[in-house]
Design a protein around this motif. Structure first.
Motif, mmCIF file in Angstrom:
data_model
loop_
_atom_site.group_PDB
_atom_site.id
_atom_site.type_symbol
_atom_site.label_atom_id
_atom_site.label_comp_id
_atom_site.label_asym_id
_atom_site.label_seq_id
_atom_site.Cartn_x
_atom_site.Cartn_y
_atom_site.Cartn_z
ATOM 1 N N UNK A 73 -35.890 -5.640 20.567
ATOM 2 C CA UNK A 73 -34.773 -6.295 19.884
ATOM 3 C C UNK A 73 -33.815 -5.237 19.355
ATOM 4 N N UNK A 74 -32.628 -5.134 19.952
ATOM 5 C CA UNK A 74 -31.683 -4.076 19.556
ATOM 6 C C UNK A 74 -31.239 -4.145 18.106
ATOM 7 N N UNK A 75 -31.276 -5.337 17.489
ATOM 8 C CA UNK A 75 -30.862 -5.444 16.091
ATOM 9 C C UNK A 75 -31.808 -4.694 15.148
ATOM 10 N N UNK A 76 -32.984 -4.304 15.637
ATOM 11 C CA UNK A 76 -33.915 -3.546 14.807
ATOM 12 C C UNK A 76 -33.555 -2.062 14.755
ATOM 13 N N UNK A 77 -32.640 -1.637 15.574
ATOM 14 C CA UNK A 77 -32.188 -0.239 15.547
ATOM 15 C C UNK A 77 -31.177 -0.075 14.414
ATOM 16 N N UNK A 78 -31.510 0.768 13.441
ATOM 17 C CA UNK A 78 -30.694 0.874 12.243
ATOM 18 C C UNK A 78 -29.299 1.417 12.522
ATOM 19 N N UNK A 79 -29.170 2.222 13.557
ATOM 20 C CA UNK A 79 -27.858 2.815 13.853
ATOM 21 C C UNK A 79 -27.132 2.055 14.958
ATOM 22 N N UNK A 80 -27.440 0.766 15.112
ATOM 23 C CA UNK A 80 -26.874 -0.032 16.202
ATOM 24 C C UNK A 80 -25.351 -0.006 16.193
ATOM 25 N N UNK A 81 -24.743 -0.169 15.037
ATOM 26 C CA UNK A 81 -23.275 -0.188 14.975
ATOM 27 C C UNK A 81 -22.706 1.145 15.441
ATOM 28 N N UNK A 82 -23.335 2.251 15.073
ATOM 29 C CA UNK A 82 -22.879 3.571 15.513
ATOM 30 C C UNK A 82 -23.040 3.739 17.018
ATOM 31 N N UNK A 83 -24.138 3.223 17.559
ATOM 32 C CA UNK A 83 -24.352 3.293 19.008
ATOM 33 C C UNK A 83 -23.258 2.517 19.734
ATOM 34 N N UNK A 84 -22.979 1.302 19.263
ATOM 35 C CA UNK A 84 -21.931 0.483 19.879
ATOM 36 C C UNK A 84 -20.586 1.201 19.818
ATOM 37 N N UNK A 113 -19.874 -9.257 12.450
ATOM 38 C CA UNK A 113 -18.500 -8.788 12.261
ATOM 39 C C UNK A 113 -18.396 -7.278 12.468
ATOM 40 N N UNK A 114 -19.380 -6.527 11.979
ATOM 41 C CA UNK A 114 -19.365 -5.075 12.137
ATOM 42 C C UNK A 114 -19.499 -4.680 13.602
ATOM 43 N N UNK A 115 -20.349 -5.386 14.330
ATOM 44 C CA UNK A 115 -20.517 -5.089 15.745
ATOM 45 C C UNK A 115 -19.247 -5.394 16.525
ATOM 46 N N UNK A 116 -18.606 -6.498 16.172
ATOM 47 C CA UNK A 116 -17.348 -6.857 16.823
ATOM 48 C C UNK A 116 -16.295 -5.790 16.556
ATOM 49 N N UNK A 117 -16.203 -5.324 15.300
ATOM 50 C CA UNK A 117 -15.224 -4.301 14.943
ATOM 51 C C UNK A 117 -15.529 -2.969 15.623
ATOM 52 N N UNK A 118 -16.822 -2.706 15.888
ATOM 53 C CA UNK A 118 -17.214 -1.447 16.525
ATOM 54 C C UNK A 118 -16.920 -1.424 18.014
ATOM 55 N N UNK A 119 -16.655 -2.601 18.594
ATOM 56 C CA UNK A 119 -16.295 -2.646 20.001
ATOM 57 C C UNK A 119 -17.233 -3.434 20.890
#
Length: 333
Positions: A73-84, A113-119
């Protein structure tokens, strides 16, 4: 390097990279993971954000145009927004890289919302049932409300279309096909049914137990007119217009109607192993040479060499077929 280095021996050009961010998951779906005793990947073997982004950038230089983030589950990766954000900032010869994600949506409402803003461009959300008791039986967790909250959050964050992935299991949720499609049509989601594949950790999959694509279509036709959409390309789903459209429903029949001839996908596991097929029994280690100081050209040669050995198909129908030693949770979807 050749002009199209990600073209294999069968002329298939590979543009899609599936990247597993973790083998861990917040659910324990019966067709994927055992309820307990899962041997997690050792933390030191997992790619760091810097390592992951470097390997993705190398793949983009070779011609990858779409990156799908998976798990576990990718949402368990704490730096997911940075990766995106890191991947979304990459540009190849064909333009900006498209970043999408497959998720069970648990906790998506907090970061959509953060993931959307990250791209992040698109989300595919696993939803196998609309019944709380069936969800508990399938996922071994009482989290249906959390999943549905994540689905709504994805739509509210502006992801369009929100795609729903459903695996039907015989005698468990196979009677819900029509209800799930009605739910998707009502809310403007795009539903894709996926045949259960031999990728469960317990190796309990059987062809008899699998609900086939044709069975799924037969169930849907009891309530709707379905018309095939002629253009499919390299997409895994065969699409059908529902009652004349424009809404569609898809069926991914990886077992009974494989689409290997148009495959354009490569996979990178969370511990840095390259897989040329979801069902491959062998992998190419990119993590070890990466950490040993290998340059991009050396890493690219490993990728193109692995791709040169990609087989024509997964051969599930072959009596000699062997299920991969890794379960789906450790491969990435």
């Amino acid at each position: 390097m050749t002009e199209q280095p990600l073209t294999d021996g069968f002329g298939r050009r590979h543009r899609d990279l599936r990247v597993s961010l973790t083998d861990r998951c917040s659910l324990r779906c019966t067709y994927c993971m055992p309820e307990q005793g899962v041997p997690w990947l050792a933390k030191p073997t997992l790619l760091s954000t810097e390592e992951l982004l470097r390997l993705v950038a190398m793949a983009v230089d070779l011609g990858v145009t779409e990156v799908r983030l998976t798990g576990g589950e990718p949402l368990l990766r704490r730096d997911l927004v940075d990766v995106v954000a890191g991947i979304a900032a990459m540009t190849g010869d064909d333009g900006p890289v498209e970043v999408s994600m497959t998720t069970n949506a648990l906790g998506l409402d907090r970061v959509a919302d953060d993931l959307r803003a990250a791209g992040l461009a698109r989300v595919n959300i696993s939803l196998d049932t609309l019944r709380p008791d069936t969800f508990r039986e399938l996922a071994r967790r009482d989290r249906l409300d959390d999943t549905l909250r994540g689905v709504r959050a994805a739509a509210e964050a502006g992801f369009h279309p929100v795609k729903l992935n459903t695996v039907l299991l015989r005698g468990v949720n196979d009677q819900e096909a029509v209800d799930l499609l009605a739910f998707a049509l009502e809310h403007g989601y795009q539903l894709r049914f996926i045949e259960q594949m031999p990728l469960d950790a317990g190796h309990t999959w059987t062809r008899h137990g699998m609900v086939t694509g044709e069975e799924i279509l037969d169930r849907l036709r009891t309530a709707h007119r379905l018309q095939p959409v002629p253009t499919r390309g390299s997409a895994p789903a065969e699409l059908f217009l529902v009652d004349g459209g424009p809404e569609t429903v898809g069926v991914i029949a990886s077992v009974t109607a494989p689409f290997c001839g148009a495959c354009d996908r490569l996979r990178l596991t969370a511990d840095g192993q390259l897989r040329t097929c979801l069902f491959a029994t062998g992998e190419t280690d990119l993590r070890t040479p990466l950490r040993a100081g290998a340059g991009d050209e050396a890493l690219q040669r490993l990728v193109t060499s692995a791709l040169a050995g990609k087989r024509a198909g997964h051969d599930i129908d072959d009596p000699a077929f062997l299920q991969p030693p890794r379960p789906m949770s450790a491969i990435g979807g």
